[in-house]
Design a protein around this motif. Structure first.
Motif, PDB file in Angstrom:
ATOM      1  N   SER A  11       5.422   3.973 -13.704  1.00 36.51           N
ATOM      2  CA  SER A  11       6.557   3.830 -12.800  1.00 36.51           C
ATOM      3  C   SER A  11       6.558   4.950 -11.761  1.00 36.51           C
ATOM      4  CB  SER A  11       7.874   3.831 -13.581  1.00 36.51           C
ATOM      5  OG  SER A  11       8.031   5.065 -14.281  1.00 36.51           O
ATOM      6  N   GLY A  12       6.042   6.112 -12.124  1.00 34.44           N
ATOM      7  CA  GLY A  12       5.928   7.210 -11.173  1.00 34.44           C
ATOM      8  C   GLY A  12       4.948   6.901 -10.059  1.00 34.44           C
ATOM      9  N   PHE A  13       3.832   6.246 -10.398  1.00 26.51           N
ATOM     10  CA  PHE A  13       2.871   5.841  -9.377  1.00 26.51           C
ATOM     11  C   PHE A  13       3.513   4.858  -8.392  1.00 26.51           C
ATOM     12  CE2 PHE A  13      -0.240   7.142 -12.630  1.00 26.51           C
ATOM     13  CZ  PHE A  13      -1.028   7.970 -11.858  1.00 26.51           C
ATOM     14  N   ASP A  14       4.278   3.915  -8.925  1.00 31.32           N
ATOM     15  CA  ASP A  14       4.951   2.941  -8.064  1.00 31.32           C
ATOM     16  C   ASP A  14       5.943   3.626  -7.132  1.00 31.32           C
ATOM     17  OD1 ASP A  14       3.528   0.864  -9.126  1.00 31.32           O
ATOM     18  OD2 ASP A  14       5.118   0.193 -10.477  1.00 31.32           O
ATOM     19  N   GLU A  15       6.652   4.617  -7.644  1.00 30.10           N
ATOM     20  CA  GLU A  15       7.599   5.349  -6.793  1.00 30.10           C
ATOM     21  C   GLU A  15       6.883   6.029  -5.637  1.00 30.10           C
ATOM     22  OE1 GLU A  15      10.323   8.036  -8.705  1.00 30.10           O
ATOM     23  OE2 GLU A  15      10.564   6.662 -10.389  1.00 30.10           O
ATOM     24  N   VAL A  16       5.758   6.653  -5.924  1.00 30.96           N
ATOM     25  CA  VAL A  16       4.999   7.332  -4.870  1.00 30.96           C
ATOM     26  C   VAL A  16       4.472   6.319  -3.868  1.00 30.96           C
ATOM     27  CG1 VAL A  16       2.904   8.663  -4.391  1.00 30.96           C
ATOM     28  CG2 VAL A  16       4.385   9.321  -6.280  1.00 30.96           C
ATOM     29  N   ARG A  17       3.916   5.204  -4.357  1.00 33.40           N
ATOM     30  CA  ARG A  17       3.340   4.209  -3.448  1.00 33.40           C
ATOM     31  C   ARG A  17       4.393   3.503  -2.605  1.00 33.40           C
ATOM     32  NH1 ARG A  17      -1.055   1.036  -6.983  1.00 33.40           N
ATOM     33  NH2 ARG A  17       0.861   0.031  -7.651  1.00 33.40           N
ATOM     34  N   LYS A  18       5.659   3.530  -3.014  1.00 32.20           N
ATOM     35  CA  LYS A  18       6.734   2.924  -2.238  1.00 32.20           C
ATOM     36  C   LYS A  18       7.503   3.954  -1.417  1.00 32.20           C
ATOM     37  CE  LYS A  18       8.128  -0.380  -5.652  1.00 32.20           C
ATOM     38  NZ  LYS A  18       9.308  -0.972  -6.283  1.00 32.20           N
ATOM     39  N   ASP A  45       4.505  -4.052   9.129  1.00 38.15           N
ATOM     40  CA  ASP A  45       4.786  -3.355   7.883  1.00 38.15           C
ATOM     41  C   ASP A  45       4.688  -4.359   6.749  1.00 38.15           C
ATOM     42  OD1 ASP A  45       5.268  -0.836   9.003  1.00 38.15           O
ATOM     43  OD2 ASP A  45       7.307  -1.411   9.510  1.00 38.15           O
ATOM     44  N   ARG A  46       4.095  -3.935   5.660  1.00 40.21           N
ATOM     45  CA  ARG A  46       3.955  -4.799   4.490  1.00 40.21           C
ATOM     46  C   ARG A  46       4.692  -4.163   3.315  1.00 40.21           C
ATOM     47  NH1 ARG A  46      -0.633  -8.359   5.180  1.00 40.21           N
ATOM     48  NH2 ARG A  46      -0.475  -8.899   7.379  1.00 40.21           N
ATOM     49  N   ASN A  47       5.474  -4.932   2.616  1.00 40.14           N
ATOM     50  CA  ASN A  47       6.200  -4.458   1.442  1.00 40.14           C
ATOM     51  C   ASN A  47       5.892  -5.375   0.276  1.00 40.14           C
ATOM     52  OD1 ASN A  47       7.636  -2.283   2.684  1.00 40.14           O
ATOM     53  ND2 ASN A  47       8.808  -3.842   3.762  1.00 40.14           N
ATOM     54  N   TYR A  48       5.295  -4.821  -0.752  1.00 45.06           N
ATOM     55  CA  TYR A  48       4.951  -5.546  -1.962  1.00 45.06           C
ATOM     56  C   TYR A  48       5.795  -4.994  -3.107  1.00 45.06           C
ATOM     57  CZ  TYR A  48       0.942  -6.704   0.947  1.00 45.06           C
ATOM     58  OH  TYR A  48       0.141  -7.130   1.969  1.00 45.06           O
ATOM     59  N   PRO A  49       5.842  -5.667  -4.242  1.00 47.92           N
ATOM     60  CA  PRO A  49       6.671  -5.178  -5.352  1.00 47.92           C
ATOM     61  C   PRO A  49       6.293  -3.774  -5.841  1.00 47.92           C
ATOM     62  CG  PRO A  49       6.017  -7.437  -5.754  1.00 47.92           C
ATOM     63  CD  PRO A  49       5.279  -6.985  -4.530  1.00 47.92           C
ATOM     64  N   SER A  50       5.018  -3.419  -5.794  1.00 45.57           N
ATOM     65  CA  SER A  50       4.626  -2.125  -6.344  1.00 45.57           C
ATOM     66  C   SER A  50       4.097  -1.140  -5.301  1.00 45.57           C
ATOM     67  CB  SER A  50       3.551  -2.325  -7.419  1.00 45.57           C
ATOM     68  OG  SER A  50       2.400  -2.885  -6.837  1.00 45.57           O
ATOM     69  N   ARG A  51       4.043  -1.522  -4.023  1.00 47.22           N
ATOM     70  CA  ARG A  51       3.525  -0.606  -3.010  1.00 47.22           C
ATOM     71  C   ARG A  51       3.979  -1.040  -1.623  1.00 47.22           C
ATOM     72  NH1 ARG A  51      -0.326  -4.378  -3.892  1.00 47.22           N
ATOM     73  NH2 ARG A  51      -1.641  -4.988  -2.156  1.00 47.22           N
ATOM     74  N   SER A  52       3.774  -0.165  -0.672  1.00 47.24           N
ATOM     75  CA  SER A  52       4.081  -0.454   0.722  1.00 47.24           C
ATOM     76  C   SER A  52       2.819  -0.218   1.544  1.00 47.24           C
ATOM     77  CB  SER A  52       5.187   0.459   1.227  1.00 47.24           C
ATOM     78  OG  SER A  52       6.369   0.212   0.536  1.00 47.24           O
ATOM     79  N   GLY A  53       2.811  -0.748   2.733  1.00 46.05           N
ATOM     80  CA  GLY A  53       1.653  -0.548   3.585  1.00 46.05           C
ATOM     81  C   GLY A  53       1.908  -1.064   4.977  1.00 46.05           C
ATOM     82  N   ALA A  54       0.845  -1.102   5.761  1.00 43.63           N
ATOM     83  CA  ALA A  54       0.910  -1.621   7.116  1.00 43.63           C
ATOM     84  C   ALA A  54      -0.399  -2.331   7.401  1.00 43.63           C
ATOM     85  CB  ALA A  54       1.135  -0.489   8.112  1.00 43.63           C
ATOM     86  N   ALA A  55      -0.348  -3.292   8.292  1.00 39.12           N
ATOM     87  CA  ALA A  55      -1.543  -4.054   8.644  1.00 39.12           C
ATOM     88  C   ALA A  55      -1.584  -4.262  10.151  1.00 39.12           C
ATOM     89  CB  ALA A  55      -1.531  -5.406   7.938  1.00 39.12           C
ATOM     90  N   VAL A  56      -2.798  -4.339  10.671  1.00 37.66           N
ATOM     91  CA  VAL A  56      -3.004  -4.661  12.080  1.00 37.66           C
ATOM     92  C   VAL A  56      -3.564  -6.069  12.117  1.00 37.66           C
ATOM     93  CG1 VAL A  56      -4.184  -4.018  14.207  1.00 37.66           C
ATOM     94  CG2 VAL A  56      -3.518  -2.253  12.577  1.00 37.66           C
ATOM     95  N   ARG A  57      -3.014  -6.899  13.000  1.00 39.35           N
ATOM     96  CA  ARG A  57      -3.507  -8.266  13.108  1.00 39.35           C
ATOM     97  C   ARG A  57      -3.549  -8.673  14.571  1.00 39.35           C
ATOM     98  NH1 ARG A  57       0.014 -12.053  14.408  1.00 39.35           N
ATOM     99  NH2 ARG A  57       2.232 -11.577  14.279  1.00 39.35           N
ATOM    100  N   PRO A  58      -4.430  -9.611  14.905  1.00 38.23           N
ATOM    101  CA  PRO A  58      -4.454 -10.122  16.274  1.00 38.23           C
ATOM    102  C   PRO A  58      -3.218 -10.978  16.536  1.00 38.23           C
ATOM    103  CG  PRO A  58      -6.164 -11.165  14.943  1.00 38.23           C
ATOM    104  CD  PRO A  58      -5.505 -10.149  14.089  1.00 38.23           C
TER     105      PRO A  58
END
Length: 78
Positions: A11-18, A45-58
């Motif tokens: 759960s600590g890893f998930d907290e850091v990844r979010k 911006d991408r938000n998943y249940p266990s992590r967050s991120g970003a993506a570049v798309r055309p």
């Protein structure tokens, strides 16, 4: 010598990844890639249940064509 054992708190890893810091770092990296890719690419911006991120798309037909013919985004990752 004694063996040291670790018990991971997943759960600590998930907290850091979010966390906001990770979101911001992903967004900055994606923005740098978008700037190098040129016109017609957008950052999402991408938000998943266990992590967050970003993506570049055309985003335009020209950018789709450029990316499929030249693998533009794949070449700009590193």
């Amino acid at each position: 010598m004694s063996k040291t054992r670790f018990k991971w708190k997943w759960s600590g890893f998930d907290e850091v990844r979010k966390s906001d810091g990770v979101k911001q770092a992903c967004r900055e990296h994606a923005t740098r890639i978008q700037a190098r890719a040129g016109e017609g690419y957008v950052v999402e911006d991408r938000n998943y249940p266990s992590r967050s991120g970003a993506a570049v798309r055309p985003d335009t037909p020209e950018a789709y064509r450029d990316n499929s013919e030249n693998n533009t985004l794949l070449k700009l990752i590193y």
